[in-house]
Design a protein around this motif. Sequence first.
Motif, PDB file in Angstrom:
ATOM      1  N   ALA A   1       0.869  -1.306   0.120  1.00 44.73           N
ATOM      2  CA  ALA A   1       0.176  -0.059   0.064  1.00 44.73           C
ATOM      3  C   ALA A   1       0.665   1.162  -0.023  1.00 44.73           C
ATOM      4  CB  ALA A   1      -0.819  -0.018   1.222  1.00 44.73           C
ATOM      5  N   SER A   2       2.106   1.196   0.782  1.00 44.98           N
ATOM      6  CA  SER A   2       2.902   2.289   0.784  1.00 44.98           C
ATOM      7  C   SER A   2       3.363   2.637  -0.762  1.00 44.98           C
ATOM      8  CB  SER A   2       4.059   2.176   1.628  1.00 44.98           C
ATOM      9  OG  SER A   2       4.729   1.036   1.409  1.00 44.98           O
ATOM     10  N   ALA A   3       3.406   1.940  -1.510  1.00 47.40           N
ATOM     11  CA  ALA A   3       3.941   2.172  -2.757  1.00 47.40           C
ATOM     12  C   ALA A   3       3.064   3.036  -3.657  1.00 47.40           C
ATOM     13  CB  ALA A   3       4.170   0.986  -3.622  1.00 47.40           C
ATOM     14  N   ARG A   4       1.711   3.281  -3.361  1.00 46.54           N
ATOM     15  CA  ARG A   4       0.929   4.021  -4.047  1.00 46.54           C
ATOM     16  C   ARG A   4       1.170   5.614  -4.027  1.00 46.54           C
ATOM     17  NH1 ARG A   4      -4.456   0.694  -2.610  1.00 46.54           N
ATOM     18  NH2 ARG A   4      -3.794  -1.272  -3.595  1.00 46.54           N
ATOM     19  N   GLN A   5       1.443   5.688  -2.643  1.00 52.48           N
ATOM     20  CA  GLN A   5       1.855   7.230  -2.459  1.00 52.48           C
ATOM     21  C   GLN A   5       3.130   7.693  -3.055  1.00 52.48           C
ATOM     22  OE1 GLN A   5       0.195   9.821  -1.135  1.00 52.48           O
ATOM     23  NE2 GLN A   5       1.787  10.961  -1.603  1.00 52.48           N
ATOM     24  N   ASP A   6       4.242   6.646  -2.996  1.00 51.39           N
ATOM     25  CA  ASP A   6       5.473   6.641  -3.461  1.00 51.39           C
ATOM     26  C   ASP A   6       5.417   6.888  -5.003  1.00 51.39           C
ATOM     27  OD1 ASP A   6       6.734   6.652  -0.859  1.00 51.39           O
ATOM     28  OD2 ASP A   6       7.136   4.394  -0.976  1.00 51.39           O
ATOM     29  N   ALA A   7       4.352   6.346  -5.580  1.00 49.95           N
ATOM     30  CA  ALA A   7       4.354   6.436  -6.853  1.00 49.95           C
ATOM     31  C   ALA A   7       3.811   7.682  -7.377  1.00 49.95           C
ATOM     32  CB  ALA A   7       3.457   5.324  -7.416  1.00 49.95           C
ATOM     33  N   GLN A   8       2.820   8.384  -6.522  1.00 51.09           N
ATOM     34  CA  GLN A   8       2.534   9.757  -7.054  1.00 51.09           C
ATOM     35  C   GLN A   8       3.737  10.673  -7.069  1.00 51.09           C
ATOM     36  OE1 GLN A   8      -0.333  10.589  -4.180  1.00 51.09           O
ATOM     37  NE2 GLN A   8      -1.854   9.211  -4.760  1.00 51.09           N
ATOM     38  N   THR A   9       4.496  10.694  -6.110  1.00 51.92           N
ATOM     39  CA  THR A   9       5.832  11.159  -6.016  1.00 51.92           C
ATOM     40  C   THR A   9       6.687  11.065  -6.889  1.00 51.92           C
ATOM     41  OG1 THR A   9       5.777  11.505  -3.483  1.00 51.92           O
ATOM     42  CG2 THR A   9       7.707  12.112  -4.499  1.00 51.92           C
ATOM     43  N   ALA A  10       6.895   9.814  -7.529  1.00 51.88           N
ATOM     44  CA  ALA A  10       7.621   9.275  -8.362  1.00 51.88           C
ATOM     45  C   ALA A  10       7.321   9.907  -9.808  1.00 51.88           C
ATOM     46  CB  ALA A  10       7.968   7.889  -8.429  1.00 51.88           C
ATOM     47  N   ALA A  11       5.872   9.842 -10.050  1.00 50.33           N
ATOM     48  CA  ALA A  11       5.155  10.454 -11.189  1.00 50.33           C
ATOM     49  C   ALA A  11       5.569  11.845 -11.532  1.00 50.33           C
ATOM     50  CB  ALA A  11       3.581  10.040 -11.120  1.00 50.33           C
TER      51      ALA A  11
END
Length: 270
Positions: A182-192
Amino acid sequence: MTAVVKHTTRKPLEITNPSAEQAKARNSRLREQFPARASQRWWPQTAQSSEETLRHLMMAPFLPVANGTRAGRRRGVIKLLRWLSPGDTWQQRWMATGAEELSGASWVEIPKRWLSEHGPSPSHDREDLAAGLLMLICGDVIRPALPWMLTRSHRYLASVMAETRDPHGFVRLRQLAAAGPASARQDAQTAATRIAILLACKGGRIDEPGIQPRRVVATYRRDRSLSAAELLMLMPLRASRRREPRQGNRRRRAPRPSGRGASASRVDSR
């Protein structure tokens, strides 16, 4: 009867956050293995005429659903194209303005002043110019320098870049995040957002050399020893050599630092 208790030697916890020396050595190797995209001085979109550029940015996929947003973007593009002269390419004209000498949203003062001196000054100049710049960037008409982009906020950059430049690449990025914890979703927003910044500065799409979405998301999730700015600079150059721990054989992680580093940005009005 006396119970016999067996004691086994416990292995020390494996710390996933590397030391500064380890990170420096690893990043040096990865810089050689995954070189950054080279900057270019000329590409087709930046050499188009005013008419061609306006026509290109006023058709799909650059047309938002909301009429107000569409009108603001059109006004902004027209104002910026009037202001950006002279020069052989739009990139040359942009660099000659000195706009990147002003950090954040302050750059709009330069074209606002020019517009007021060269004709009637309509309302909404600031909002229009911000919207127009977003279109010029996402349309690959200009490529601002990375240091300047890091001084700005980019509220809409990733979403508009996904709509106009590389829909499949950003969908793939979301899929990779959805497949992780689940933590990867917030990280993905930052990465995007950070990937969108790199596309804005270097051109191209995510699947071209220099950016690997799977490695970007995995590396950001696992390694928080770098500041936000350092991570952004290294992001297209780094790869994670570690595999995700298998279920039932998870490694214990050291406590994460409380501060992850601020996101690279937060301000554009469009």
